[in-house]
Design an enzyme around this catalytic site. Sequence first.
Site, short mmCIF file in Angstrom:
data_model
loop_
_atom_site.label_atom_id
_atom_site.label_comp_id
_atom_site.label_asym_id
_atom_site.label_seq_id
_atom_site.Cartn_x
_atom_site.Cartn_y
_atom_site.Cartn_z
N THR A 137 26.88 31.03 17.20
CA THR A 137 27.81 30.20 17.97
C THR A 137 27.78 28.75 17.47
O THR A 137 28.82 28.10 17.35
CB THR A 137 27.43 30.23 19.47
OG1 THR A 137 27.47 31.59 19.90
CG2 THR A 137 28.38 29.40 20.30
N HIS A 150 29.81 28.47 14.42
CA HIS A 150 31.26 28.38 14.72
C HIS A 150 31.63 26.95 15.10
O HIS A 150 32.67 26.44 14.70
CB HIS A 150 31.64 29.33 15.87
CG HIS A 150 31.55 30.78 15.50
ND1 HIS A 150 32.33 31.33 14.51
CD2 HIS A 150 30.79 31.79 15.99
CE1 HIS A 150 32.03 32.62 14.40
NE2 HIS A 150 31.09 32.92 15.29
N HIS A 191 21.75 26.04 22.42
CA HIS A 191 21.33 26.69 23.67
C HIS A 191 20.06 27.53 23.51
O HIS A 191 19.55 28.05 24.49
CB HIS A 191 22.46 27.56 24.22
CG HIS A 191 22.98 28.55 23.22
ND1 HIS A 191 23.92 28.23 22.29
CD2 HIS A 191 22.63 29.83 23.00
CE1 HIS A 191 24.16 29.30 21.53
NE2 HIS A 191 23.39 30.28 21.93
N GLU A 192 19.55 27.67 22.28
CA GLU A 192 18.32 28.44 22.09
C GLU A 192 17.18 27.44 21.98
O GLU A 192 17.11 26.70 20.99
CB GLU A 192 18.44 29.28 20.81
CG GLU A 192 19.62 30.25 20.86
CD GLU A 192 19.75 31.11 19.60
OE1 GLU A 192 18.95 30.94 18.65
OE2 GLU A 192 20.66 31.95 19.57
N CYS A 232 27.15 37.41 41.75
CA CYS A 232 25.96 36.56 41.87
C CYS A 232 25.19 36.90 43.13
O CYS A 232 23.97 37.06 43.12
CB CYS A 232 26.35 35.08 41.91
SG CYS A 232 26.68 34.39 40.28
N ARG A 263 19.69 40.29 4.66
CA ARG A 263 19.46 40.67 6.06
C ARG A 263 19.05 42.13 6.19
O ARG A 263 18.25 42.48 7.07
CB ARG A 263 20.70 40.37 6.87
CG ARG A 263 20.86 38.86 7.03
CD ARG A 263 22.06 38.47 7.78
NE ARG A 263 21.89 37.15 8.36
CZ ARG A 263 22.79 36.57 9.14
NH1 ARG A 263 23.92 37.20 9.43
NH2 ARG A 263 22.57 35.37 9.64
P1 NAD Z 1 25.93 37.41 12.85
O1 NAD Z 1 27.32 36.97 12.66
O2 NAD Z 1 24.82 36.66 12.22
O3 NAD Z 1 25.79 38.95 12.41
C1 NAD Z 1 26.83 39.79 12.19
C2 NAD Z 1 26.48 40.62 10.96
O4 NAD Z 1 27.49 41.60 10.77
C3 NAD Z 1 26.40 39.78 9.68
O5 NAD Z 1 25.11 39.90 9.10
C4 NAD Z 1 27.52 40.37 8.83
O6 NAD Z 1 27.20 40.36 7.45
C5 NAD Z 1 27.60 41.79 9.39
N1 NAD Z 1 28.80 42.51 9.00
C6 NAD Z 1 30.01 42.05 8.56
N2 NAD Z 1 30.81 43.05 8.21
C7 NAD Z 1 30.14 44.19 8.42
C8 NAD Z 1 30.44 45.57 8.24
N3 NAD Z 1 31.63 45.99 7.78
N4 NAD Z 1 29.49 46.48 8.56
C9 NAD Z 1 28.30 46.11 9.04
N5 NAD Z 1 27.95 44.81 9.22
C10 NAD Z 1 28.85 43.86 8.91
O7 NAD Z 1 25.73 37.48 14.40
P2 NAD Z 1 24.51 37.64 15.41
O8 NAD Z 1 24.09 36.30 15.86
O9 NAD Z 1 23.46 38.60 14.95
O10 NAD Z 1 25.37 38.31 16.58
C11 NAD Z 1 25.91 39.61 16.41
C12 NAD Z 1 27.27 39.72 17.04
O11 NAD Z 1 27.16 39.58 18.46
C13 NAD Z 1 28.31 38.65 16.63
O12 NAD Z 1 29.59 39.27 16.61
C14 NAD Z 1 28.24 37.64 17.76
O13 NAD Z 1 29.45 36.92 17.90
C15 NAD Z 1 28.02 38.54 18.94
N6 NAD Z 1 27.33 37.96 20.10
C16 NAD Z 1 27.73 38.42 21.31
C17 NAD Z 1 27.06 38.00 22.45
C18 NAD Z 1 27.46 38.56 23.77
O14 NAD Z 1 26.97 38.07 24.79
N7 NAD Z 1 28.32 39.57 23.79
C19 NAD Z 1 25.99 37.10 22.35
C20 NAD Z 1 25.60 36.66 21.08
C21 NAD Z 1 26.27 37.12 19.95
ZN ZN Z 2 28.96 33.84 40.18
#
Ligand code: NAD
Ligand code: ZN
Length: 342
Positions: A40, A43, A63-64, A99, A200
């Site tokens: 995040t 981004h 936030h971490e 909540c 990775r």
């Molecule tokens: P990140 O972006 O570091 O990891 C995503 C990984 O997916 C990358 O290593 C990328 O190379 C890989 N990737 C791309 N194309 C791919 C494919 N075709 N096949 C397999 N892997 C592929 O993100 P992160 O910090 O590890 O977070 C993982 C995901 O979760 C992200 O999409 C993030 O936005 C999301 N996220 C969601 C929440 C939530 O609360 N829902 C919280 C945190 C992060």
């Molecule tokens: Zn609430």
Amino acid sequence: MKALVKARAERGIWMEDIQKPEIGHNDVLIRVRRTAICGTDIHIFQWDDWARKTIPVPIAVGHEFCGEVVEFGSEVVGFEAGDRVSAEGHITCGVCRNCRAGRRHLCMNTSGVGVNRAGAFAEYIAVPAFNVFKLSDAITDDMAAVLDPLGNATHTALSFDLVGEDVLITGAGPIGIMAVAIARYAGARHVVITDINDYRLELASKLGATRALNVTRDSLDDAMRELGMTEGFDIGMEMSGNPLAFTDLLRTMHHGGKVALLGIPPEKTAIDWNQVIFKGLVLKGIYGREMFETWYKMSSMLQSGLSIEPIITHRYAADDYQEAFELMESGQSGKIILDWTT
Ligand code: NAD
Ligand code: ZN
């Protein structure tokens, strides 16, 4: 105090001198020791479409984190100055139905630290005492700084029973890699992870993946054949946000399989619903961490054999943030720690 501020609506992030936060009667003031860089934050650094729409400029981000309690409001109980703490970065309203039912992670009025309100990439941060989590001595400061993403991995991985199951994780970002370790810890049989990034995938192997596949080269079907998996995966975790990865995941799920979705796909991503319907798949969306069940679970797992140490690949002094952000952006890292005590 020093803080990393998204000061302008353009690429970048800047160390600035801003006002130390004031605390309300239910808040805790924390002196930050370590922070970690999240996807995040990248981004926000890049100033992509999501960031443009979401981030109010100027704002201190991040936030971490972990740190120590230095001050608390008049209504706060259970904390003392010097307590080592981390905190849940989703601030919930406390009054909506979810909540009030204890399902805080489903609050529809969630506000995010370092996204909607002042963040943790700073010498001090104020958060509601409700969100503060006291740390066991067994958890190091570096580890405590990554509890937020470990919590995402924990919430996702523990959504379904993993004992003796074959698990597919798509996306070996830091969260996918940590989910590998949790799945192993929880008793899964095979844990297969996919990505397109060799650095990775190697880390995922270190953390216990049975197979770490680069989908630009390796075939998921071949790997399944080699592992004797004729029927498909029992549990899927989508952690890439990539539609092709999600398509592959649905295709290789066993009938009756269960899928947890953490990765955030592009808006209106289409899938083959027949895979879901005719296989009787269960899909579950995951947002954040369960408050605070996820926090207790991960803290206990870290004290009883879950090891995710290799996920932290780099450490920088906070002042060297520029290099740290660029490295995180390159994808050639696991979690990167910024030290605010030097
Ligand atoms: P990140 O972006 O570091 O990891 C995503 C990984 O997916 C990358 O290593 C990328 O190379 C890989 N990737 C791309 N194309 C791919 C494919 N075709 N096949 C397999 N892997 C592929 O993100 P992160 O910090 O590890 O977070 C993982 C995901 O979760 C992200 O999409 C993030 O936005 C999301 N996220 C969601 C929440 C939530 O609360 N829902 C919280 C945190 C992060
Ligand atoms: Zn609430």
